[in-house]
Design a protein around this motif. Structure first.
Motif, mmCIF file in Angstrom:
data_model
loop_
_atom_site.group_PDB
_atom_site.id
_atom_site.type_symbol
_atom_site.label_atom_id
_atom_site.label_comp_id
_atom_site.label_asym_id
_atom_site.label_seq_id
_atom_site.Cartn_x
_atom_site.Cartn_y
_atom_site.Cartn_z
ATOM 1 N N ARG A 190 2.720 89.094 -17.802
ATOM 2 C CA ARG A 190 2.037 90.270 -18.361
ATOM 3 C C ARG A 190 0.652 89.892 -18.885
ATOM 4 N NH1 ARG A 190 0.944 92.966 -23.000
ATOM 5 N NH2 ARG A 190 1.735 91.283 -24.332
ATOM 6 N N ARG A 191 0.569 88.804 -19.628
ATOM 7 C CA ARG A 191 -0.693 88.401 -20.237
ATOM 8 C C ARG A 191 -1.701 87.872 -19.222
ATOM 9 N NH1 ARG A 191 -0.469 87.022 -26.102
ATOM 10 N NH2 ARG A 191 1.418 88.013 -26.913
ATOM 11 N N LEU A 192 -1.211 87.370 -18.085
ATOM 12 C CA LEU A 192 -2.102 86.753 -17.102
ATOM 13 C C LEU A 192 -2.548 87.708 -16.003
ATOM 14 C CD1 LEU A 192 -0.344 83.282 -16.754
ATOM 15 C CD2 LEU A 192 -2.549 83.766 -17.844
ATOM 16 N N GLN A 193 -2.191 88.960 -16.094
ATOM 17 C CA GLN A 193 -2.634 89.930 -15.088
ATOM 18 C C GLN A 193 -4.157 89.915 -14.976
ATOM 19 O OE1 GLN A 193 -1.019 93.840 -15.850
ATOM 20 N NE2 GLN A 193 1.071 93.091 -15.963
ATOM 21 N N GLY A 194 -4.636 89.818 -13.747
ATOM 22 C CA GLY A 194 -6.066 89.840 -13.499
ATOM 23 C C GLY A 194 -6.760 88.499 -13.613
ATOM 24 N N THR A 195 -6.026 87.436 -13.985
ATOM 25 C CA THR A 195 -6.640 86.113 -14.127
ATOM 26 C C THR A 195 -6.532 85.269 -12.865
ATOM 27 O OG1 THR A 195 -4.626 85.013 -14.919
ATOM 28 C CG2 THR A 195 -6.027 86.118 -16.584
ATOM 29 N N GLY A 196 -5.657 85.657 -11.944
ATOM 30 C CA GLY A 196 -5.405 84.837 -10.762
ATOM 31 C C GLY A 196 -4.322 83.808 -10.955
ATOM 32 N N VAL A 197 -3.740 83.733 -12.161
ATOM 33 C CA VAL A 197 -2.643 82.805 -12.439
ATOM 34 C C VAL A 197 -1.345 83.601 -12.490
ATOM 35 C CG1 VAL A 197 -1.728 81.054 -14.009
ATOM 36 C CG2 VAL A 197 -4.210 81.379 -13.807
ATOM 37 N N SER A 198 -0.336 83.136 -11.780
ATOM 38 C CA SER A 198 0.958 83.809 -11.774
ATOM 39 C C SER A 198 2.023 82.901 -12.396
ATOM 40 C CB SER A 198 1.362 84.198 -10.349
ATOM 41 O OG SER A 198 1.311 83.075 -9.482
#
Length: 285
Positions: A190-198
């Motif tokens: 949830r917090r990493l949405q849009g960062t490219g990290v999954s």
């Protein structure tokens, strides 16, 4: 509908950090990832075994003691100094422990299975995000080794240190720690949405390792277990498959997703609460 994890792809030019890599599925995963071309940071507690795996894989050995959070901070500093880019962080360290308290004042099982990995992830997160900006889409990942034992766990934000309830040889606390791994993964996603990290978590299966000791009952049960190489297959696939067939935050039962999880694993408020409590404890996040 279940989705199967694809075969691993080549990993030349990518750096993978594997904790708990001195034995068991961590060692098997480090070997396989190195064969795929990855530059592997081999993280373990035992110097001799960790350095032996690093020699086998052509990687670098890093020592850590998850019973001391300062050791985790030292590990993170060493990794950041050694690697300008980190493509995969595999939080694989953990296990059952005696009912004891760490030098930091925390329940030993809670710290080994959750707090240590939470702290390491938080300290490496900016490097992972920076790596994702220049890496192929979806290739930067955080992978948590969880367990089907999560179904026997129960997370209580007012008792994260496992102070109450039956101990049951540590397996109840272990199951709770593995459930915390899943909750952490989902909050990470949830917090990493849009960062490219999954972020993903997985159950490796019942693996024949040193886990659980060598008593008569455990030794008999282990005859039914799969070898470490088979247990490592989900970790290797989640690190190397390109692309992954399911969204960030998924839990794999061996090679398929979505895996079966307890009801608490879907509690978004609990996941946020666990994150916030953990961040307060370790001072990162």
């Amino acid at each position: 509908m279940s989705v199967r994890l694809p075969d691993p792809a080549r990993m030349e030019g990518r750096t993978v950090v594997v904790t708990g890599a001195s034995s068991g599925i961590g060692r098997a995963a480090a070997r396989e990832l190195a064969l795929l071309g990855a530059d592997v940071a081999v993280v373990g507690r035992n110097r001799e075994r960790t350095e032996a795996v690093a020699a086998e894989t052509g990687g670098r050995a890093f020592l850590v003691d998850y019973d001391r959070l300062e050791s985790v901070r030292e590990l993170a500093a060493a990794l950041l100094e050694a690697y300008p880019a980190i493509h995969v962080l595999a939080n694989n360290a953990g296990g059952t422990a005696a009912r004891d308290t760490t030098p930091d004042g925390h329940d030993l099982t809670f710290q080994r299975n959750h707090l240590g990995g939470f702290l390491l992830t938080g300290l490496l997160l900016d490097r992972l995000k920076a790596t994702a900006k220049a890496a192929p889409t979806g290739s930067v990942r955080i992978v948590q080794t969880s367990s089907a034992a999560a179904r026997s766990g129960r997370v209580r934000l007012d008792d994260l240190e496992n102070r109450t309830g039956p101990w049951l040889g540590g397996f109840r606390a272990y199951g709770t720690g593995k459930l915390e791994n899943i909750l952490f993964t989902r909050e990470l996603a949830r917090r990493l949405q849009g960062t490219g990290v999954s972020a993903y978590a997985f159950h490796p299966g019942f693996v024949a390792t040193s886990f659980g000791g060598e008593g008569v009952v455990m030794s008999a049960v282990k005859r039914l277990a799969i070898p470490p190489e088979a247990g490592a297959a989900p970790l290797v696939g989640l690190a190397a498959a390109d692309p992954l067939p399911v969204p960030s935050g998924n839990f794999f039962d061996r090679l398929t997703a979505p895996g079966r999880t307890p009801g608490q694993a879907d509690d978004a408020a609990l996941a946020r609460g666990l994150w916030e409590a953990s961040a307060r404890i370790v001072g990162v996040g």
